[in-house]
Design an enzyme around this catalytic site. Structure first.
Site, short mmCIF file in Angstrom:
data_model
loop_
_atom_site.label_atom_id
_atom_site.label_comp_id
_atom_site.label_asym_id
_atom_site.label_seq_id
_atom_site.Cartn_x
_atom_site.Cartn_y
_atom_site.Cartn_z
N GLU A 38 0.84 -1.20 0.00
CA GLU A 38 0.00 0.00 0.00
C GLU A 38 0.88 1.25 0.00
O GLU A 38 1.77 1.38 0.84
CB GLU A 38 -0.91 -0.03 1.24
N GLU A 69 -4.65 -6.56 2.31
CA GLU A 69 -3.46 -7.33 2.69
C GLU A 69 -3.53 -8.77 2.18
O GLU A 69 -2.53 -9.36 1.78
CB GLU A 69 -3.27 -7.33 4.21
N GLN A 91 1.91 -2.16 5.62
CA GLN A 91 2.18 -0.77 6.00
C GLN A 91 2.58 -0.69 7.48
O GLN A 91 3.49 0.06 7.84
CB GLN A 91 0.97 0.09 5.73
N PHE A 92 1.90 -1.43 8.30
CA PHE A 92 2.32 -1.70 9.67
C PHE A 92 2.20 -3.21 9.84
O PHE A 92 1.25 -3.81 9.32
CB PHE A 92 1.44 -0.99 10.70
N ASP A 94 1.19 -4.82 12.15
CA ASP A 94 -0.09 -5.14 12.80
C ASP A 94 -1.14 -5.57 11.77
O ASP A 94 -1.97 -6.43 12.04
CB ASP A 94 -0.63 -3.91 13.54
N HIS A 138 -0.64 -0.21 16.12
CA HIS A 138 0.57 0.21 15.41
C HIS A 138 1.80 -0.05 16.26
O HIS A 138 2.78 0.68 16.18
CB HIS A 138 0.51 1.70 15.05
#
Lengths: 337, 375
Positions: A38, A69, A91-92, A94, A138
């Site tokens: 992303e 994802e 992106q994270f 998590d 995050h």
């Protein structure tokens, strides 16, 4: 301008730049490699790890993906099935939970279920870890989910040198690798270092001894390595000599280095920032008690996050996470055991 | 046939259809081949049910009975470079894929019947050396994506395969097979949305057999036609009569041609009906959650009978040939080997014999191939 006779100034590089160089060099080396995630193209990544790569390699090889994802990971599996190597950015880290099924049921099992016909050279990497006020979604270190899924390699570098060398090794490994980056280290000035100008890799599965010691072994990875080093400095003032081991790779795990250290110190604390219950620290302790019990003078111990989510506000966050103080206190307790 | 394929649906399908249907170009030999492949798929299913009842097999059989036209019609127009991704109810797809190349063609790209039977019997001669059960097979070499139990979970892989192919200069398409129930999975949406964004040549076939295990379609989706999901992705959604191998061939070829021209993915919903329970473990209970009259009605248009009628109309089947072999759609309990063309029986027997002769994998293999060895 006068001709200079000065020696070239060594350029120190941060953790993030090291990762970017690894991606750049591997894309250069391997025409069948692509990156997807992303906002990784036009924006260059939320943190800037892929900055400039799309301009260099084009929109087909540095792909801005929908917020999906599972599709990012699942399509990478298909690309791998058809001859490609893929870096899939979360992106994270998590958010990897949104692609969990594709990782544990599709990607991790492919080599096994095809009896070796298919291998999946996909590296799923992303920023991880707490201590920055990222709050619940995050800040996680969810590595235990994947260590518990056979077929995945799981790694977590703590230095710029390792970040570059291990990412390159992961991309060449041929197996799916979950690659934990510590976002609080991305731009940390204190850990910048000069990197080799020649191609190099750091093999997956080898731990590093970051500090030698004789009284207690501190085993860790990621950001907690620095907490352990600080704790060791503090312990030294109290006359306690701590050895610090950076695992770097959780799967496969370098037991040899851990046991060799315990043979010297006879005491061990495993430090990590995931929750204690069923966390990776528990696995390390189990291996030690099973295989190195005879070397111990005290019960192996853990300093981990409490069994809580990671709260947002600083005092709350620091309360539940491992700290230098917690490590020091535990080391003192063990030495006096 | 379901009530859902009413006149409005047919009208819509007709509008999408070009002036000349691809099936009108099929030769007599090709039409007869399609007919024979329906028998092959049916015989595989019926024979396996019998083998299971004799206690010669373990695991659960997911019957493709009454849905064969979807497999045969969709696979018939593919090229050797194309990929497929079948699911549990599509086992004949693994060996039907390349049967057009000849029944015993050594150069075929589909799996051999021996490989598929070894998988069913759990023998070492199967792809993947029998490490996963029944339909969970595939072949990288033969361009068949390995199925999993996570429904719709292989659609993103199919999309990725085509992306990689395009990047390497290829022009393949990928067909994925999915029950209508799997369209409720999040991954279904993620994968097709991604494929639509990149105009990837992925055809999502929805086998709408009216039942997701024990749940009817009105509890799976508010949509009358699952092809309408295509609107959300800005791609074509076609509807085929899943009992008519020629209509399936037409609609899939339309989608394949669209995809191959670089215009992106499509959804093809094939209306059909699940003849038995979800799996053979479920056959008795299925009679409780499904009204008998619905089952009766759903089985009325057997794909073999529909195909035979069409071949007679076309003049491709005449005389004795028009009446031989399973005139009615017989179930596993009443059908015998005499109901099938001898070459169909011989073909499967060859696979079964190979499976019985193949050894079980060594126990130690259970711990092998977790990782690719790099040393």
């Amino acid at each position: 301008m006068a001709a200079t006779t000065e020696a070239p100034v060594a350029l120190k590089k941060n953790y993030l730049t090291a990762l970017k160089e690894a991606l750049d060099e591997e894309m250069q080396r391997n025409k069948l490699m692509l990156c997807q995630g992303e906002d990784i193209g036009r924006l260059g990544g939320a943190f800037g790890v892929t900055d400039g790569l799309q301009a260099k390699y084009g929109v087909d090889r540095v792909v801005d993906m929908p917020i999906s994802e599972a599709a990012i990971i699942g399509s990478a599996v298909g690309m791998a099935l058809n001859g490609m190597t893929v870096m899939a950015e979360m992106q994270f880290i998590d958010f990897i939970s949104c692609g969990f099924d594709q990782i544990v049921n599709m990607m991790a099992t492919y080599h096994y279920r095809t009896a070796g016909e298919v291998n999946i050279p996909v590296v799923v990497r992303g920023p991880a870890g707490a201590y920055g006020g990222g709050a619940l979604y995050h800040s996680q270190m969810n590595e235990a989910w994947f260590c518990n899924s056979p077929g995945l390699k799981v790694v977590c570098p703590s230095t710029p040198y390792d970040a570059k060398g291990m990412l390159k090794a992961a991309l060449r490994d041929g197996n799916p690798v979950i690659f934990y980056e510590i976002k609080e280290l991305y731009r940390k000035r204190e850990i910048e270092e000069e990197l080799p100008t020649d191609d190099y890799i750091v093999p997956l599965g080898k731990a590093a001894v970051r500090r030698e010691g004789t009284d207690v072994t501190l085993v860790s990875y990621g950001q907690n390595v620095y907490h352990c080093l600080e704790a060791a400095a503090e312990l030294e003032k109290q006359g306690i000599s701590a050895e610090v081991i950076d695992l770097r790779s959780l799967v496969p795990l370098d037991e040899e280095t851990i046991f060799a250290s315990i043979a010297k110190t006879s005491r061990v604390i495993v430090v990590n920032e995931a929750p204690m219950t069923c966390g990776f620290a528990g696995e390390v302790v189990a291996r030690i008690t099973t295989k190195a019990f005879h070397l111990l003078d005290a019960p192996p111990s853990r300093v981990t996050r409490m069994d809580t989510p990671v709260p947002w506000v600083k005092p709350l966050e620091l309360h539940v996470l491992p700290s230098v103080e917690k490590i020091v206190n535990e080391a003192v307790r063990l030495v006096r055991f | 046939m379901s009530a859902k394929s009413g006149s409005a649906t047919a009208e819509r399908a007709e509008q999408r259809q070009g002036s000349r249907r691809p099936s009108e170009s099929l030769t007599r030999e090709e039409c007869l081949e399609l007919f024979k492949q329906l028998y092959l798929a049916r015989y595989f299913d019926i024979r396996l049910i019998k083998e299971k009842k004799r206690g010669r097999l373990r695991g659960t059989l997911y019957s493709s009975h009454n849905q064969e036209a979807i497999l045969v019609g969709s696979l018939f127009g593919l090229q050797p470079t194309d990929w497929i991704s079948p699911i549990h109810r599509d086992m004949p797809a693994f060996f039907l894929k390349d049967i057009r190349a000849g029944w015993d063609n050594d150069n075929r790209i589909g799996m051999t019947i021996e490989e598929v039977c070894c998988q069913v019997w759990g023998k070492v001669g199967s792809p993947g050396r029998a490490r996963d059960n029944w339909s969970h097979i595939g072949s990288k070499a033969k361009k068949i994506i390995h199925s999993t139990s996570m429904l719709a979970g292989t659609i993103p892989a199919a999309a990725g395969v085509t992306y990689a192919d395009r990047l390497q200069g290829g022009n393949c398409v990928a067909l994925t097979y999915n029950g209508e129930g799997s369209t409720a999975q999040g991954i279904f949406h993620e994968a097709i949305n991604y494929a639509a964004v990149h105009k990837l040549p992925v055809i999502t076939i929805i086998e709408n057999n009216q039942w997701a295990y024990g749940t009817p379609t009105d509890l799976e989706s508010p949509l009358e036609d699952f092809a309408d999901r295509a609107k959300g992705y800005g791609i074509p959604g076609l509807i085929a009569d899943g009992q008519d191998v020629f209509d399936v061939y037409d609609k899939v070829m339309e989608a394949v041609n669209h995809a191959r021209e670089g215009k992106g993915p499509a959804i093809v919903e094939c209306k059909t009906f699940r003849a038995y329970g979800h799996g053979d473990h479920d056959d008795d209970r299925a009679q409780k959650y499904r009204p008998a009259e619905e089952v009766e009605k759903g089985r009325q248009r057997d794909p073999i009978a529909v195909c035979r009628k069409r071949l007679i109309e076309l003049g491709h089947l005449t005389g004795d040939a028009a009446t031989s072999f399973m005139a009615e759609g017989k179930g596993a309990s009443e059908a015998t080997n005499d109901d099938f063309p001898p070459e169909v029986v011989a073909y499967l027997n060859k696979g079964i014999e190979a499976a019985i002769a193949s050894p079980l994998p060594a126990a130690e293999e259970g711990a092998m191939w977790v990782f690719k060895e790099n040393n």
